[in-house]
Design a protein around this motif. Structure first.
Motif, PDB file in Angstrom:
ATOM      1  N   LEU A  79      34.580  57.758  40.048  1.00 34.87           N
ATOM      2  CA  LEU A  79      34.576  56.295  40.096  1.00 34.87           C
ATOM      3  C   LEU A  79      35.672  55.761  41.014  1.00 34.87           C
ATOM      4  O   LEU A  79      35.455  54.792  41.753  1.00 34.87           O
ATOM      5  N   SER A  80      36.845  56.382  40.985  1.00 38.65           N
ATOM      6  CA  SER A  80      37.924  55.909  41.850  1.00 38.65           C
ATOM      7  C   SER A  80      37.570  56.101  43.319  1.00 38.65           C
ATOM      8  O   SER A  80      37.849  55.232  44.151  1.00 38.65           O
ATOM      9  N   VAL A  81      36.929  57.213  43.657  1.00 38.18           N
ATOM     10  CA  VAL A  81      36.505  57.432  45.047  1.00 38.18           C
ATOM     11  C   VAL A  81      35.461  56.396  45.452  1.00 38.18           C
ATOM     12  O   VAL A  81      35.502  55.860  46.557  1.00 38.18           O
ATOM     13  N   MET A  82      34.527  56.090  44.552  1.00 35.53           N
ATOM     14  CA  MET A  82      33.509  55.093  44.858  1.00 35.53           C
ATOM     15  C   MET A  82      34.148  53.728  45.109  1.00 35.53           C
ATOM     16  O   MET A  82      33.803  53.037  46.077  1.00 35.53           O
ATOM     17  N   PHE A  83      35.101  53.332  44.264  1.00 34.49           N
ATOM     18  CA  PHE A  83      35.711  52.017  44.436  1.00 34.49           C
ATOM     19  C   PHE A  83      36.645  51.963  45.638  1.00 34.49           C
ATOM     20  O   PHE A  83      36.775  50.907  46.274  1.00 34.49           O
TER      21      PHE A  83
ATOM     22  N   LEU B 178      37.250  49.912  51.190  1.00 32.34           N
ATOM     23  CA  LEU B 178      37.290  50.079  52.642  1.00 32.34           C
ATOM     24  C   LEU B 178      36.191  49.272  53.327  1.00 32.34           C
ATOM     25  O   LEU B 178      36.417  48.672  54.380  1.00 32.34           O
ATOM     26  N   VAL B 179      35.003  49.249  52.725  1.00 31.55           N
ATOM     27  CA  VAL B 179      33.905  48.484  53.308  1.00 31.55           C
ATOM     28  C   VAL B 179      34.223  46.991  53.309  1.00 31.55           C
ATOM     29  O   VAL B 179      33.935  46.277  54.277  1.00 31.55           O
ATOM     30  N   SER B 180      34.836  46.508  52.243  1.00 31.89           N
ATOM     31  CA  SER B 180      35.103  45.074  52.160  1.00 31.89           C
ATOM     32  C   SER B 180      36.357  44.652  52.928  1.00 31.89           C
ATOM     33  O   SER B 180      36.428  43.530  53.410  1.00 31.89           O
ATOM     34  N   ALA B 181      37.335  45.521  53.080  1.00 31.82           N
ATOM     35  CA  ALA B 181      38.598  45.136  53.705  1.00 31.82           C
ATOM     36  C   ALA B 181      38.673  45.464  55.194  1.00 31.82           C
ATOM     37  O   ALA B 181      39.472  44.874  55.911  1.00 31.82           O
TER      38      ALA B 181
END
Length: 63
Positions: free
Chosen positions: A18-22, A27-30
């Motif tokens: 879950l931490s890797v997914m978030f 990264l996609v959003s920032a």
């Protein structure tokens, strides 16, 4: 690289996933350049990479 996974239980491994997914979503959003790469790449590329990366752990698990 030898990793000692004896101390990890199912919950720990799930939390790592879950931490890797978030982090990837962060990264996609920032990072606009990374977001452009992700949205511009065909989805099948990510599927193939995911399957290829999962082969060795799955073989090791079922062996």
């Amino acid at each position: 690289m030898k990793m000692n996974l004896k101390n990890y239980d199912v919950m720990d491994i799930g939390l790592i996933k879950l931490s890797v997914m978030f982090i990837a979503l962060f990264l996609v959003s920032a990072w606009p350049g990374f977001a452009g790469f992700v949205t511009g790449t065909h989805w099948a590329i990510f599927l193939v990479i995911g399957i290829v990366l999962a082969i060795k752990p799955l073989v090791k698990t079922w062996k």
